[in-house]
Design an enzyme around this catalytic site. Structure first.
Site, PDB file in Angstrom:
ATOM      1  N   HIS A  55      15.769  26.323 -23.609  1.00  0.00           N
ATOM      2  CA  HIS A  55      16.136  27.490 -22.803  1.00  0.00           C
ATOM      3  C   HIS A  55      17.647  27.761 -22.834  1.00  0.00           C
ATOM      4  O   HIS A  55      18.174  28.446 -21.968  1.00  0.00           O
ATOM      5  CB  HIS A  55      15.696  27.281 -21.352  1.00  0.00           C
ATOM      6  CG  HIS A  55      14.260  26.915 -21.199  1.00  0.00           C
ATOM      7  ND1 HIS A  55      13.238  27.697 -21.679  1.00  0.00           N
ATOM      8  CD2 HIS A  55      13.667  25.816 -20.643  1.00  0.00           C
ATOM      9  CE1 HIS A  55      12.081  27.117 -21.408  1.00  0.00           C
ATOM     10  NE2 HIS A  55      12.316  25.975 -20.789  1.00  0.00           N
ATOM     11  N   HIS A 217       7.985  29.213 -21.156  1.00  0.00           N
ATOM     12  CA  HIS A 217       7.385  28.231 -22.056  1.00  0.00           C
ATOM     13  C   HIS A 217       6.274  28.861 -22.888  1.00  0.00           C
ATOM     14  O   HIS A 217       5.503  28.170 -23.536  1.00  0.00           O
ATOM     15  CB  HIS A 217       6.798  27.048 -21.274  1.00  0.00           C
ATOM     16  CG  HIS A 217       7.758  26.389 -20.354  1.00  0.00           C
ATOM     17  ND1 HIS A 217       7.798  26.673 -19.009  1.00  0.00           N
ATOM     18  CD2 HIS A 217       8.728  25.480 -20.579  1.00  0.00           C
ATOM     19  CE1 HIS A 217       8.746  25.954 -18.441  1.00  0.00           C
ATOM     20  NE2 HIS A 217       9.334  25.220 -19.368  1.00  0.00           N
TER      21      HIS A 217
END
Length: 330
Positions: A55, A217
């Protein structure tokens, strides 16, 4: 799969070696998977966050004066362990306590709770703030309740600034909690992402479709719909956020983040339409960031975060910060 890696098994360790080589002002503990600020913090609250990697720049890119004191890095899309979190707390505790900022994913929440218990055994006082701002879904694949996404960046900045002012642990936790509750986010994916260890896209998304409300995700969103233009996407995500909370009557901090594979020019194209949609709803944007701040590997798409602010929050947002991914005033 084409990626600039050596092996799927060494991505995190190799990336941390790169962080260490590129940013000697940071302390990188490859064994414990930590990125730690080196500035002194005597008698000041320390602020720690972390989560699975993939991320970036969240969280390691936000370590430095005015923001995080340490970031714990888990494997890609996997929570760091309680031992890592304890190691971070031990490294940065300066006698005033440690604040954990936690995205609302089951593994992260459980592991940070366990780390807090371990820290208490070591005589380290901790407090935790959980960010759960994704309006797309409740009780997703990865979490109970709403997922924690873009508001995390703003909570980390505000908490870091409050800690830098010398506030107590309770005070820093309180302002962080206030920001967390004031934030809402919504994301749209145009493509899937490819986890190196898997070697193929996480889900199939046809060229003429998009996933509205996707998780960072690759979790499913609210719905899969025909691909829209930027104006239509902007309307969808602004409507979803504004219908969930009242953002009128106060200034707003807006964060438009790419998801990893979206060119900056496209982010500005859609932000123009987002700005129009916000204005039509009477929402006044006082501060804005456009760029990659919380991503999902090589996913194409974007995520919008709005945080309802006040004079105190804006002042803390404007306070000096010096990290690899965010800096002003220093």
């Amino acid at each position: 799969m084409k990626k600039l890696i050596n092996s799927p098994d060494t991505v995190l360790a190799d990336a941390l070696r790169g962080v260490a080589a590129a940013h000697p002002e940071l302390s990188v503990d490859i064994e414990n998977r930590l990125v730690v600020a080196t500035e002194p913090r005597e008698n000041r609250v320390a602020v720690i966050s972390g989560g699975g990697t993939g991320h970036e720049p969240l969280h390691s890119g936000f370590v430095g004066p005015g923001m995080l004191d340490a970031a714990c890095a888990g494997e890609i899309f996997t929570s760091p362990t309680p031992d890592q979190m304890l190691a971070a707390a031990t490294r940065v505790d300066a006698g005033a306590g440690v604040l954990f900022i936690v995205k609302n994913y089951t593994g992260d929440v459980l592991n940070f709770e366990m780390a807090a218990e371990l820290a208490a055994d070591e005589g380290i006082e901790t407090a935790s703030v959980i960010v759960a701002d994704d309006v797309a879904v409740e009780d997703s694949t990865w979490t109970a309740g709403r997922r924690g996404v873009g508001t995390t960046v703003i909570v980390e900045k505000i908490a870091g600034a409050a800690a830098a002012e010398g506030r107590t642990l309770a005070e820093v936790a309180a302002i962080a909690e206030r920001v967390s509750k004031a934030g809402r986010s919504m994301g749209v994916a145009l493509t899937s992402c490819t986890v190196p260890a898997v070697g193929h896209p996480s889900f199939d998304l046809p060229e003429d479709e998009m996933e509205v409300g996707v998780g960072i995700h690759g979790e499913p969103g609210r719905r899969r719909v025909p691909l829209e233009d930027a104006r239509g996407i902007a309307h969808d995500i602004v409507t979803a956020i504004a219908d969930d909370a009242d953002f009128t009557g106060a200034p707003v901090i807006a964060l438009l983040s790419g998801l990893g594979a979206t060119p900056l020019i496209e982010l500005y194209v859609i932000y123009a339409d987002i700005a129009d949609a916000l204005s039509e709803r009477g929402i006044s944007v006082a501060r804005v960031l456009v760029g990659d701040y919380i991503t999902s590997l090589d996913m194409a798409g974007c995520s919008l975060t709005l945080v309802k602010a006040d004079d105190e929050i804006l002042r803390l947002w404007d306070a000096p910060v010096r990290t690899t991914a965010l800096r002003w005033g220093l």
